[in-house]
Design a protein around this motif. Structure first.
Motif, PDB file in Angstrom:
ATOM      1  N   MET A   1      20.166 128.779   5.436  1.00 32.87           N
ATOM      2  CA  MET A   1      18.808 128.262   5.386  1.00 32.87           C
ATOM      3  C   MET A   1      18.647 127.473   4.093  1.00 32.87           C
ATOM      4  N   ARG A   2      17.749 126.480   4.159  1.00 31.15           N
ATOM      5  CA  ARG A   2      17.493 125.656   2.978  1.00 31.15           C
ATOM      6  C   ARG A   2      16.120 124.998   3.095  1.00 31.15           C
ATOM      7  N   PRO A   3      15.579 124.534   1.973  1.00 35.21           N
ATOM      8  CA  PRO A   3      14.266 123.869   2.010  1.00 35.21           C
ATOM      9  C   PRO A   3      14.378 122.401   2.418  1.00 35.21           C
ATOM     10  N   TYR A   4      13.377 121.933   3.109  1.00 38.44           N
ATOM     11  CA  TYR A   4      13.219 120.536   3.512  1.00 38.44           C
ATOM     12  C   TYR A   4      11.742 120.180   3.347  1.00 38.44           C
ATOM     13  N   VAL A   5      11.399 118.954   3.694  1.00 37.37           N
ATOM     14  CA  VAL A   5       9.990 118.580   3.839  1.00 37.37           C
ATOM     15  C   VAL A   5       9.815 118.072   5.260  1.00 37.37           C
ATOM     16  N   MET A   6       8.886 118.688   5.979  1.00 39.13           N
ATOM     17  CA  MET A   6       8.553 118.298   7.358  1.00 39.13           C
ATOM     18  C   MET A   6       7.398 117.317   7.319  1.00 39.13           C
ATOM     19  N   VAL A  43      17.000 113.840   7.930  1.00 38.85           N
ATOM     20  CA  VAL A  43      17.988 114.582   8.711  1.00 38.85           C
ATOM     21  C   VAL A  43      17.603 114.732  10.174  1.00 38.85           C
ATOM     22  N   LEU A  44      16.348 114.486  10.494  1.00 35.57           N
ATOM     23  CA  LEU A  44      15.896 114.622  11.874  1.00 35.57           C
ATOM     24  C   LEU A  44      14.636 113.800  12.052  1.00 35.57           C
ATOM     25  N   ALA A  45      14.543 113.087  13.151  1.00 31.98           N
ATOM     26  CA  ALA A  45      13.340 112.318  13.467  1.00 31.98           C
ATOM     27  C   ALA A  45      13.242 112.178  14.976  1.00 31.98           C
ATOM     28  N   GLY A  46      12.024 112.137  15.462  1.00 31.36           N
ATOM     29  CA  GLY A  46      11.855 111.901  16.879  1.00 31.36           C
ATOM     30  C   GLY A  46      10.403 111.909  17.284  1.00 31.36           C
ATOM     31  N   PRO A  47      10.117 111.196  18.377  1.00 34.54           N
ATOM     32  CA  PRO A  47       8.738 111.115  18.868  1.00 34.54           C
ATOM     33  C   PRO A  47       8.410 112.279  19.790  1.00 34.54           C
ATOM     34  N   PHE A  48       7.119 112.558  19.904  1.00 35.99           N
ATOM     35  CA  PHE A  48       6.637 113.446  20.952  1.00 35.99           C
ATOM     36  C   PHE A  48       6.463 112.605  22.208  1.00 35.99           C
ATOM     37  N   LEU A  49       6.688 113.190  23.351  1.00 33.31           N
ATOM     38  CA  LEU A  49       6.719 112.427  24.598  1.00 33.31           C
ATOM     39  C   LEU A  49       5.378 112.360  25.318  1.00 33.31           C
ATOM     40  N   ASP A  50       4.368 113.037  24.773  1.00 28.62           N
ATOM     41  CA  ASP A  50       3.041 112.872  25.367  1.00 28.62           C
ATOM     42  C   ASP A  50       2.324 111.746  24.625  1.00 28.62           C
ATOM     43  N   ASP A  51       1.110 111.481  24.966  1.00 27.64           N
ATOM     44  CA  ASP A  51       0.393 110.348  24.369  1.00 27.64           C
ATOM     45  C   ASP A  51      -0.735 110.826  23.463  1.00 27.64           C
ATOM     46  N   GLY A  52      -0.501 111.931  22.749  1.00 26.63           N
ATOM     47  CA  GLY A  52      -1.530 112.478  21.880  1.00 26.63           C
ATOM     48  C   GLY A  52      -1.552 111.804  20.510  1.00 26.63           C
ATOM     49  N   ASP A  53      -2.429 112.284  19.663  1.00 27.50           N
ATOM     50  CA  ASP A  53      -2.521 111.753  18.305  1.00 27.50           C
ATOM     51  C   ASP A  53      -1.305 112.108  17.465  1.00 27.50           C
ATOM     52  N   MET A  85       1.054 110.127   7.779  1.00 25.91           N
ATOM     53  CA  MET A  85       1.943 111.280   7.648  1.00 25.91           C
ATOM     54  C   MET A  85       1.192 112.471   7.082  1.00 25.91           C
ATOM     55  N   GLU A  86       1.534 113.623   7.599  1.00 27.75           N
ATOM     56  CA  GLU A  86       1.102 114.903   7.035  1.00 27.75           C
ATOM     57  C   GLU A  86       2.382 115.604   6.610  1.00 27.75           C
ATOM     58  N   LEU A  87       2.526 115.932   5.333  1.00 25.26           N
ATOM     59  CA  LEU A  87       3.766 116.471   4.781  1.00 25.26           C
ATOM     60  C   LEU A  87       3.624 117.933   4.394  1.00 25.26           C
ATOM     61  N   HIS A  88       4.686 118.725   4.702  1.00 32.37           N
ATOM     62  CA  HIS A  88       4.681 120.154   4.402  1.00 32.37           C
ATOM     63  C   HIS A  88       6.067 120.596   3.954  1.00 32.37           C
ATOM     64  N   PRO A  89       6.149 121.423   2.891  1.00 32.82           N
ATOM     65  CA  PRO A  89       7.435 122.039   2.577  1.00 32.82           C
ATOM     66  C   PRO A  89       7.831 122.933   3.748  1.00 32.82           C
ATOM     67  N   TRP A  90       9.113 122.942   4.092  1.00 26.74           N
ATOM     68  CA  TRP A  90       9.566 123.671   5.283  1.00 26.74           C
ATOM     69  C   TRP A  90      10.929 124.278   4.993  1.00 26.74           C
ATOM     70  N   TYR A  91      11.202 125.417   5.565  1.00 30.40           N
ATOM     71  CA  TYR A  91      12.466 126.115   5.383  1.00 30.40           C
ATOM     72  C   TYR A  91      13.150 126.196   6.733  1.00 30.40           C
ATOM     73  N   GLY A  92      14.371 125.645   6.834  1.00 28.67           N
ATOM     74  CA  GLY A  92      15.048 125.611   8.120  1.00 28.67           C
ATOM     75  C   GLY A  92      16.546 125.751   7.962  1.00 28.67           C
ATOM     76  N   SER A  93      17.245 125.640   9.059  1.00 28.93           N
ATOM     77  CA  SER A  93      18.692 125.819   9.101  1.00 28.93           C
ATOM     78  C   SER A  93      19.423 124.786   8.241  1.00 28.93           C
ATOM     79  N   ALA A  94      20.403 125.248   7.475  1.00 26.83           N
ATOM     80  CA  ALA A  94      21.261 124.337   6.717  1.00 26.83           C
ATOM     81  C   ALA A  94      22.078 123.471   7.676  1.00 26.83           C
ATOM     82  N   GLY A  95      22.229 123.920   8.909  1.00 25.36           N
ATOM     83  CA  GLY A  95      22.976 123.164   9.911  1.00 25.36           C
ATOM     84  C   GLY A  95      22.365 121.810  10.236  1.00 25.36           C
TER      85      GLY A  95
END
Length: 113
Positions: A1-6, A43-53, A85-95
């Motif tokens: 596990m390691r820190p990121y920013v979501m 390290v990761l990016a992608g859209p949501f597939l619905d048409d929300g905000d 953008m809304e930014l948050h510190p996040w902890y996730g897989s080092a993978g």
């Protein structure tokens, strides 16, 4: 596990109704995503597939929310106000750090392999 920013990408106040301008802005947005991934900052990016905000996510490999804020400012869609953008510190897989290399290998593999 390691820190990121979501980063949560949300629809901004300046959504163009001109399809040509919107397509050009999307191309510039994608080029910025590619650049940040190549630099190892995204390290990761992608859209949501619905048409929300809520339009998509980024996961940044940076030490602080402020550094992520500086990187998001390089996105033409953010600069144009099409996205915010809304930014948050996040902890996730080092993978997650291996995702970009895996993505390129899978994308280059012939179909069926």
């Amino acid at each position: 596990m390691r820190p990121y920013v979501m980063a949560l990408l949300k629809a901004g106040p300046n959504r163009s109704s001109d399809s040509t301008a919107a397509a050009e802005l999307q191309r510039a947005h994608m080029a910025n995503i590619d650049r940040l991934a190549e630099e190892g900052k995204l390290v990761l990016a992608g859209p949501f597939l619905d048409d929300g905000d809520l339009r998509g996510i980024y996961v940044f490999d940076v030490a602080t929310v402020e550094e992520a804020r500086e990187l998001t400012a390089t996105d033409p869609a953010i600069a144009a106000g099409s996205l915010v953008m809304e930014l948050h510190p996040w902890y996730g897989s080092a993978g997650l750090m291996g995702l970009n290399d895996l993505h390129h290998r899978l994308q280059a593999a012939p179909v069926g392999e």
